[in-house]
Design an enzyme around this catalytic site. Structure first.
Site, mmCIF file in Angstrom:
data_model
loop_
_atom_site.group_PDB
_atom_site.id
_atom_site.type_symbol
_atom_site.label_atom_id
_atom_site.label_comp_id
_atom_site.label_asym_id
_atom_site.label_seq_id
_atom_site.Cartn_x
_atom_site.Cartn_y
_atom_site.Cartn_z
ATOM 1 N N LYS A 163 41.004 105.121 125.899
ATOM 2 C CA LYS A 163 39.888 105.884 125.435
ATOM 3 C C LYS A 163 40.435 106.679 124.251
ATOM 4 C CE LYS A 163 36.893 104.980 128.884
ATOM 5 N NZ LYS A 163 35.293 104.123 128.414
ATOM 6 N N LYS A 262 28.202 94.686 131.306
ATOM 7 C CA LYS A 262 28.026 95.557 132.679
ATOM 8 C C LYS A 262 26.698 95.219 133.354
ATOM 9 C CE LYS A 262 31.078 99.249 131.535
ATOM 10 N NZ LYS A 262 30.880 100.554 130.403
#
Ligand code: MG
Length: 372
Positions: A163, A262
């Site tokens: 990240k 997702k």
């Protein structure tokens, strides 16, 4: 499948390591587990809206409300033979894809049980193992990040996702690349940049990344197209792809080189499969992202992610990457080749350990069908 009763089970699960993204810090998981009772089977699913706060507008609270008020009343007590009927019945309620996915998934699992197939088999996934991924939150220093990357590589992971956010990007990625010139490495910005950051984005091209995930706004496609035209590294879109239409739009505008699927972000497995097919036709690879799912959600992700156009390694890791104890048996363990095995038993493919489930339960609500 005719639902007679649904239990909405709120869990609070400690996680091994807090997880910082550009939009906040996750300190624990708050999954909502749904237990469906029908005449012949009991089916478990999961809604992750509460676990990854800030990823979208959905929360544990919104999911519970929409499930109670809209989604469960629309399907309760009705004979529904196909998961696609679920989408017809919920057409009148806009948004709330994670809440919808948590019910939609039950119809797929039920159908698999009825056919004595695994969910993977029902969806067309013929693979036995899938390459796992280790996602790492933002760390305080580049050295701390490299140490964690070392740890996951030692455990056997072969793909690393890091990240990033402004100020904690180039030096961090450079440090990882320097220590590990060959590994499959990607970054996820979770919407933290704008086109004003073009120099930083271009500098990332140097690091031979699999992709830069969702650098610009969560609802943007147009500016991603402008950015992609100036980068060598593929952009991977996650938050902006809210359904098949947005996948088509992103492809037409050349806004990305790959798409994160997702299933919960797109209201379930039917739409996830549609996006998979749209991308396959366009020659755009997809990969599977996660939302800090328990073993229930993880089993669903693995069932989906072996379809042929999932050409990038998953973001999904083993149970023990996140949790001290998972709520399913067997737990998901990393194989020695850095993969996770696709569950092959009928239905979900793993059993829910109700003793562990009870231990993490903080609230349980029973909704029964009212016979006339
Ligand atoms: Mg992402």
């Amino acid at each position: 499948m005719k639902i007679e009763r649904v239990d909405l089970i709120q869990l609070h699960m400690p996680i091994k390591q807090s997880y910082e993204t550009s939009y906040g810090i996750i300190e624990h998981a708050e999954p909502l587990i749904l237990k469906f009772y029908t005449e012949d089977f009991t089916v478990f699913t999961e809604c992750s809206a509460g676990s990854v706060r800030g990823f979208s507008y959905e929360t544990m609270g919104t999911a519970l409300e929409v499930l109670r008020q809209n989604i469960i009343p629309a399907v309760m007590g009705r004979e529904i033979s196909d998961p696609l009927e679920f989408h017809q019945l919920c057409k009148g309620f806009r948004g709330h894809p994670m809440a919808k996915a948590s019910v939609e998934n039950a119809f797929w699992i039920y159908k698999a049980l009825e056919k004595k197939q695994s969910l993977a088999e029902l969806l067309g996934n013929q693979k036995d193992r899938l390459i796992a991924g280790a996602g790492i939150g933002i760390q305080s220093t580049p050295e701390a990040l490299v140490k964690l990357v070392d740890q996951y590589l030692e455990e056997g992971y072969t793909k690393i996702k890091v990240k990033i956010k402004p100020g904690q990007d180039l030096k961090y990625v450079a440090a990882v690349r320097k220590s590990h010139p060959q590994i499959a490495l990607m970054v996820d910005a979770n919407n933290a940049y704008s086109l004003d950051d073009i120099d930083t984005m271009k500098a990332l091209d140097e690091f031979d990344l699999l992709m830069i995930e969702q650098p610009l706004a969560y609802d943007d496609i147009y500016y991603h197209a402008k950015l992609q035209s100036q980068l060598k590294t593929p952009i991977g879109l996650d938050e902006s792809i809210n359904g098949p239409y947005f996948a088509q739009l992103a492809i037409e505008l050349k806004a990305c080189g790959c798409i994160n699927i997702k299933q919960c972000r797109v209201a379930g497995l039917a739409r996830a499969r549609e996006i998979h097919d749209i991308c396959a036709d366009a020659g755009i690879g997809v990969w599977c992202g996660g939302m800090l799912e328990t073993g229930i959600g993880r089993a669903i992700l693995l069932a989906l992610s072996g379809l042929p156009n999932f050409t990038y390694p998953m973001d999904i890791g083993a149970s023990d990457k996140y949790f001290f104890q998972d709520i399913v048996e067997p737990e998901f363990k990393l194989n020695s080749d850095g993969t996770l095995s696709v569950p092959k038993a009928p239905g979900l493919g793993v059993e829910v350990n109700e003793e562990v489930l009870d231990r993490y339960t903080v609230a349980r609500e029973v909704i029964r069908f009212r016979h006339k």
